[in-house]
Design a protein around this motif. Structure first.
Motif, PDB file in Angstrom:
ATOM      1  N   ASP A 156      -3.820  25.702  -8.734  1.00  0.00           N
ATOM      2  CA  ASP A 156      -4.851  26.722  -8.718  1.00  0.00           C
ATOM      3  C   ASP A 156      -5.619  26.609  -7.401  1.00  0.00           C
ATOM      4  OD1 ASP A 156      -6.335  24.444  -9.078  1.00  0.00           O
ATOM      5  OD2 ASP A 156      -7.453  25.167 -10.815  1.00  0.00           O
ATOM      6  N   SER A 157      -6.647  27.414  -7.226  1.00  0.00           N
ATOM      7  CA  SER A 157      -7.299  27.532  -5.917  1.00  0.00           C
ATOM      8  C   SER A 157      -7.960  26.239  -5.452  1.00  0.00           C
ATOM      9  CB  SER A 157      -8.335  28.662  -5.943  1.00  0.00           C
ATOM     10  OG  SER A 157      -9.303  28.423  -6.961  1.00  0.00           O
ATOM     11  N   ASP A 158      -8.485  25.420  -6.379  1.00  0.00           N
ATOM     12  CA  ASP A 158      -9.161  24.189  -5.956  1.00  0.00           C
ATOM     13  C   ASP A 158      -8.343  22.927  -6.219  1.00  0.00           C
ATOM     14  OD1 ASP A 158      -9.334  23.886  -8.685  1.00  0.00           O
ATOM     15  OD2 ASP A 158     -11.519  23.693  -8.751  1.00  0.00           O
ATOM     16  N   GLN A 159      -7.107  23.098  -6.678  1.00  0.00           N
ATOM     17  CA  GLN A 159      -6.164  22.008  -6.945  1.00  0.00           C
ATOM     18  C   GLN A 159      -6.592  21.099  -8.090  1.00  0.00           C
ATOM     19  OE1 GLN A 159      -3.650  20.138  -4.055  1.00  0.00           O
ATOM     20  NE2 GLN A 159      -4.736  21.117  -2.375  1.00  0.00           N
ATOM     21  N   SER A 160      -7.518  21.547  -8.915  1.00  0.00           N
ATOM     22  CA  SER A 160      -7.843  20.764 -10.109  1.00  0.00           C
ATOM     23  C   SER A 160      -6.775  20.945 -11.183  1.00  0.00           C
ATOM     24  CB  SER A 160      -9.212  21.166 -10.660  1.00  0.00           C
ATOM     25  OG  SER A 160      -9.201  22.534 -11.068  1.00  0.00           O
ATOM     26  N   GLU A 161      -5.890  21.912 -10.989  1.00  0.00           N
ATOM     27  CA  GLU A 161      -4.804  22.166 -11.938  1.00  0.00           C
ATOM     28  C   GLU A 161      -3.481  22.275 -11.185  1.00  0.00           C
ATOM     29  OE1 GLU A 161      -3.518  25.894 -14.711  1.00  0.00           O
ATOM     30  OE2 GLU A 161      -5.532  25.082 -15.048  1.00  0.00           O
ATOM     31  N   LEU A 162      -2.483  21.562 -11.685  1.00  0.00           N
ATOM     32  CA  LEU A 162      -1.162  21.551 -11.064  1.00  0.00           C
ATOM     33  C   LEU A 162      -0.096  21.722 -12.140  1.00  0.00           C
ATOM     34  CD1 LEU A 162       0.877  20.898  -8.715  1.00  0.00           C
ATOM     35  CD2 LEU A 162       0.593  18.487  -9.344  1.00  0.00           C
ATOM     36  N   THR A 163       0.825  22.628 -11.903  1.00  0.00           N
ATOM     37  CA  THR A 163       1.994  22.791 -12.767  1.00  0.00           C
ATOM     38  C   THR A 163       3.224  22.347 -11.985  1.00  0.00           C
ATOM     39  OG1 THR A 163       1.004  24.639 -13.987  1.00  0.00           O
ATOM     40  CG2 THR A 163       3.398  24.392 -14.106  1.00  0.00           C
ATOM     41  N   ILE A 164       3.944  21.402 -12.545  1.00  0.00           N
ATOM     42  CA  ILE A 164       5.155  20.883 -11.911  1.00  0.00           C
ATOM     43  C   ILE A 164       6.361  21.380 -12.695  1.00  0.00           C
ATOM     44  CG2 ILE A 164       6.442  18.819 -11.219  1.00  0.00           C
ATOM     45  CD1 ILE A 164       3.774  17.302 -11.282  1.00  0.00           C
ATOM     46  N   GLU A 165       7.243  22.083 -12.028  1.00  0.00           N
ATOM     47  CA  GLU A 165       8.503  22.474 -12.636  1.00  0.00           C
ATOM     48  C   GLU A 165       9.563  21.442 -12.252  1.00  0.00           C
ATOM     49  OE1 GLU A 165       9.497  26.440 -11.588  1.00  0.00           O
ATOM     50  OE2 GLU A 165       7.602  27.282 -12.293  1.00  0.00           O
ATOM     51  N   TYR A 166      10.297  20.981 -13.238  1.00  0.00           N
ATOM     52  CA  TYR A 166      11.284  19.947 -12.955  1.00  0.00           C
ATOM     53  C   TYR A 166      12.485  20.076 -13.889  1.00  0.00           C
ATOM     54  CZ  TYR A 166       9.475  17.333 -17.027  1.00  0.00           C
ATOM     55  OH  TYR A 166       9.090  16.937 -18.289  1.00  0.00           O
ATOM     56  N   THR A 167      13.561  19.428 -13.487  1.00  0.00           N
ATOM     57  CA  THR A 167      14.803  19.451 -14.256  1.00  0.00           C
ATOM     58  C   THR A 167      15.180  18.028 -14.634  1.00  0.00           C
ATOM     59  OG1 THR A 167      15.597  21.421 -13.104  1.00  0.00           O
ATOM     60  CG2 THR A 167      17.252  20.084 -14.232  1.00  0.00           C
ATOM     61  N   VAL A 168      15.585  17.853 -15.891  1.00  0.00           N
ATOM     62  CA  VAL A 168      16.097  16.568 -16.357  1.00  0.00           C
ATOM     63  C   VAL A 168      17.612  16.699 -16.502  1.00  0.00           C
ATOM     64  CG1 VAL A 168      16.110  14.866 -18.219  1.00  0.00           C
ATOM     65  CG2 VAL A 168      13.966  15.980 -17.552  1.00  0.00           C
ATOM     66  N   HIS A 169      18.332  15.846 -15.793  1.00  0.00           N
ATOM     67  CA  HIS A 169      19.795  15.848 -15.874  1.00  0.00           C
ATOM     68  C   HIS A 169      20.246  14.908 -16.984  1.00  0.00           C
ATOM     69  CE1 HIS A 169      19.925  18.125 -12.181  1.00  0.00           C
ATOM     70  NE2 HIS A 169      19.157  17.218 -11.584  1.00  0.00           N
TER      71      HIS A 169
END
Length: 199
Positions: A156-169
């Motif tokens: 988000d704009s102030d980086q207090s929220e982060l969404t990480i998209e990732y893949t598990v093999h």
């Protein structure tokens, strides 16, 4: 420790309370390292909030109490399923370091997700500690496990929220089978060698 293409800051403004999170994703574990660094202009206020008995040092109870407040303000979820973060360890500098703008509190926080299947997933990290009164950073680390690959990060704009998209093999059954066959072959050859030696 390698950070995946994110925002980094080598210094922060005197009036900021910088909260920098680094998130390490593993197939069955989430580990967060959270560094908290108050600027010089907010150091006195910050120390007063920590040093409840005003004796000029931080007791173990005061450290644990503040660390607990920070952890309770964090939100974690994988695929919209909430996780329960828990404090693993913490370190606090001497109070005088805060007045020099050099004092950093480091918290290590862990969360154990439910079983995560192979495929694409999302982890949400939200830091609400002193919302609106801090400067935030959040980044994913390059996973140590070859089974996990971070594919995207959204902030988000102030980086207090982060969404990480990732893949598990998935685990490689071929590799496991090869290891088992190799072990059996080695055992067979050892038996043959011992028999030949005994004759």
């Amino acid at each position: 420790m390698t950070v995946i293409a994110g925002t980094d800051v080598s210094a922060h403004r005197r009036e900021d309370y910088l909260q920098a999170a680094r998130i390490d994703l593993e197939p069955d574990n989430v580990l967060i390292t959270l560094d908290l660094t108050p600027g010089i202009d907010v150091a006195d206020w910050f120390m007063a909030a920590l040093d409840h008995d005003r004796n000029g040092s931080l007791s173990m109870d005061e450290q644990r109490g503040y660390a607990g407040q920070v952890v309770s303000a964090l939100e974690l979820a994988i695929d919209e399923r909430p996780l329960q973060p828990r404090l693993v360890s913490w370190s606090f500098p001497e109070l005088a370091a805060f007045r020099r703008g050099e004092g950093t509190i480091r918290l290590r926080i862990q969360a154990t997700p439910p079983s995560v299947s192979a495929g694409s997933h999302q982890l949400l990290f939200r830091n609400k500690h002193l919302a609106g009164h801090g400067a935030y950073l959040a980044n994913a680390l390059v996973p140590e496990s070859a089974r996990v690959a971070v594919t995207a990060q959204r902030r988000d704009s102030d980086q207090s929220e982060l969404t990480i998209e990732y893949t598990v093999h998935p685990d490689s059954p071929g590799a496991t089978g090869a290891w088992v066959l190799g072990s059996l072959a080695a055992a067979f050859l050892m038996v043959r060698f011992r028999r030949a030696t005994a004759i």
